[in-house]
Design a protein around this motif. Structure first.
Motif, PDB file in Angstrom:
ATOM      1  N   VAL A   1     -18.285  44.503   0.822  1.00 62.80           N
ATOM      2  CA  VAL A   1     -18.136  45.467   1.917  1.00 62.80           C
ATOM      3  C   VAL A   1     -19.497  46.073   2.211  1.00 62.80           C
ATOM      4  O   VAL A   1     -20.296  46.339   1.298  1.00 62.80           O
TER       5      VAL A   1
ATOM      6  N   GLY B   1     -10.977  44.964  -1.324  1.00 59.58           N
ATOM      7  CA  GLY B   1     -10.829  43.565  -0.949  1.00 59.58           C
ATOM      8  C   GLY B   1     -11.474  42.647  -1.962  1.00 59.58           C
ATOM      9  O   GLY B   1     -12.016  43.084  -2.980  1.00 59.58           O
TER      10      GLY B   1
ATOM     11  N   ASN C   1     -14.110  49.538  -2.522  1.00 57.39           N
ATOM     12  CA  ASN C   1     -13.834  48.244  -1.911  1.00 57.39           C
ATOM     13  C   ASN C   1     -12.508  47.745  -2.477  1.00 57.39           C
ATOM     14  O   ASN C   1     -12.381  47.505  -3.676  1.00 57.39           O
TER      15      ASN C   1
ATOM     16  N   VAL D   1     -17.543  51.392   8.684  1.00 55.52           N
ATOM     17  CA  VAL D   1     -17.446  50.113   7.977  1.00 55.52           C
ATOM     18  C   VAL D   1     -17.949  49.002   8.887  1.00 55.52           C
ATOM     19  O   VAL D   1     -17.460  48.819  10.002  1.00 55.52           O
TER      20      VAL D   1
ATOM     21  N   GLU E   1     -18.361  45.743   7.551  1.00 52.67           N
ATOM     22  CA  GLU E   1     -17.739  44.495   7.079  1.00 52.67           C
ATOM     23  C   GLU E   1     -16.842  44.804   5.889  1.00 52.67           C
ATOM     24  O   GLU E   1     -17.237  45.543   4.986  1.00 52.67           O
ATOM     25  N   GLY E   2     -15.602  44.299   5.916  1.00 50.59           N
ATOM     26  CA  GLY E   2     -14.717  44.441   4.771  1.00 50.59           C
ATOM     27  C   GLY E   2     -13.671  45.535   4.932  1.00 50.59           C
ATOM     28  O   GLY E   2     -13.456  46.069   6.012  1.00 50.59           O
ATOM     29  N   THR E   3     -13.020  45.835   3.801  1.00 47.63           N
ATOM     30  CA  THR E   3     -11.944  46.827   3.757  1.00 47.63           C
ATOM     31  C   THR E   3     -12.269  47.869   2.691  1.00 47.63           C
ATOM     32  O   THR E   3     -12.558  47.527   1.540  1.00 47.63           O
TER      33      THR E   3
ATOM     34  N   ASP F   1     -14.084  50.793  11.746  1.00 45.81           N
ATOM     35  CA  ASP F   1     -13.502  52.125  11.561  1.00 45.81           C
ATOM     36  C   ASP F   1     -14.562  53.102  11.059  1.00 45.81           C
ATOM     37  O   ASP F   1     -15.502  52.718  10.354  1.00 45.81           O
TER      38      ASP F   1
ATOM     39  N   VAL G   1      -7.377  53.915   4.404  1.00 40.07           N
ATOM     40  CA  VAL G   1      -7.982  52.583   4.306  1.00 40.07           C
ATOM     41  C   VAL G   1      -8.687  52.281   5.623  1.00 40.07           C
ATOM     42  O   VAL G   1      -8.100  52.407   6.698  1.00 40.07           O
ATOM     43  N   LEU G   2      -9.964  51.897   5.522  1.00 36.37           N
ATOM     44  CA  LEU G   2     -10.775  51.587   6.705  1.00 36.37           C
ATOM     45  C   LEU G   2     -11.026  50.085   6.787  1.00 36.37           C
ATOM     46  O   LEU G   2     -11.212  49.414   5.771  1.00 36.37           O
ATOM     47  N   TYR G   3     -11.079  49.612   8.026  1.00 36.36           N
ATOM     48  CA  TYR G   3     -11.389  48.206   8.296  1.00 36.36           C
ATOM     49  C   TYR G   3     -12.655  48.135   9.155  1.00 36.36           C
ATOM     50  O   TYR G   3     -13.174  49.163   9.605  1.00 36.36           O
ATOM     51  N   LYS G   4     -13.133  46.936   9.378  1.00 37.77           N
ATOM     52  CA  LYS G   4     -14.351  46.725  10.154  1.00 37.77           C
ATOM     53  C   LYS G   4     -14.288  47.486  11.479  1.00 37.77           C
ATOM     54  O   LYS G   4     -13.322  47.354  12.235  1.00 37.77           O
TER      55      LYS G   4
END
Length: 217
Positions: free
Chosen positions: A167, A163, A161, A120, A122-124, A147, A142-145
């Protein structure tokens, strides 16, 4: 006894050889740039004459540009495989950029010829894959920037996505041409249609429901 041992050794050799060659072909020279103009059909792409290979055969531009996510699923995949980069031929790797609109998905799908590692940027992002029968176990996270997550070869997987902003993710795959089978498209959008009575029994619904879903594909 000796002949039995020999048969066993040969069986092990064949089995291990099958594992070794169950991937993209390895190069036997510095490079084997794909020649899209060649009409010869092989398991891969015929090599271009090295004398006419240029630096642009190893180059692709455009992964910095956002894909158009104005579609039914709210995502767009920008591929960078052997079709876009002829120099990837025989190297067993490729890339893809995936853009997701808010709450957009990359629908359940498989890559028949590649494992995938997705990062990732950008985003969640909610990601997951399902193991094979009979367990059909769902692995989800759940992955974040920053990950990364791995999808094993051939298994059904997806992303969403979760969020309120866009993303962006980058996927690396272990094939120059990983292929993709989107489950809904394959099952309900085949040409010609899979008979509705077969799908109705498989999904345990009535045929009218199947026909309605098929009409959307």
């Amino acid at each position: 006894m000796a002949s039995s041992q020999l048969i066993l050794i040969l069986a092990v050799f064949v089995a291990t050889s099958s594992l070794v060659f169950a991937s993209d072909p390895s190069p036997l020279q510095d490079f084997c740039v794909a020649d899209p103009n060649c009409t010869v059909k092989v398991n891969g792409v015929v090599c271009k004459d090295p004398k006419v290979v240029t630096v642009d055969d190893f180059f692709f531009s455009g992964l910095d540009k956002a894909g158009n996510t104005s579609n039914a699923v709210g995502s767009k995949v920008t591929a960078a495989n052997v079709v876009q980069i002829p120099g990837l031929n025989t190297l067993g790797i490729s890339l893809a950029r995936i853009d997701y609109a808010p709450w957009g998905i990359n629908p359940p799908h498989t890559h028949p010829r590649a494992s995938e590692i997705l990062t990732v940027l950008e985003g969640t992002l909610l990601v997951g894959f399902v193991s094979s029968n009979p367990e059909n176990r769902l692995f989800t996270k759940v992955l974040y920037k920053g990950d990364a997550f791995v999808f094993p070869v051939g298994l059904i997987h997806f992303q969403q996505n979760i969020g309120y902003g866009p993303v962006v993710a980058l996927a690396a795959l272990s094939s120059q041409n990983p292929g993709v089978i989107t489950i809904a498209n394959a099952v309900f959008g085949s040409n010609p249609d899979i008979p509705a009575n077969i799908l109705a029994k498989a999904f345990q619904v009535d045929e009218a429901t199947i026909t309605k879903i098929q009409s959307k594909f």
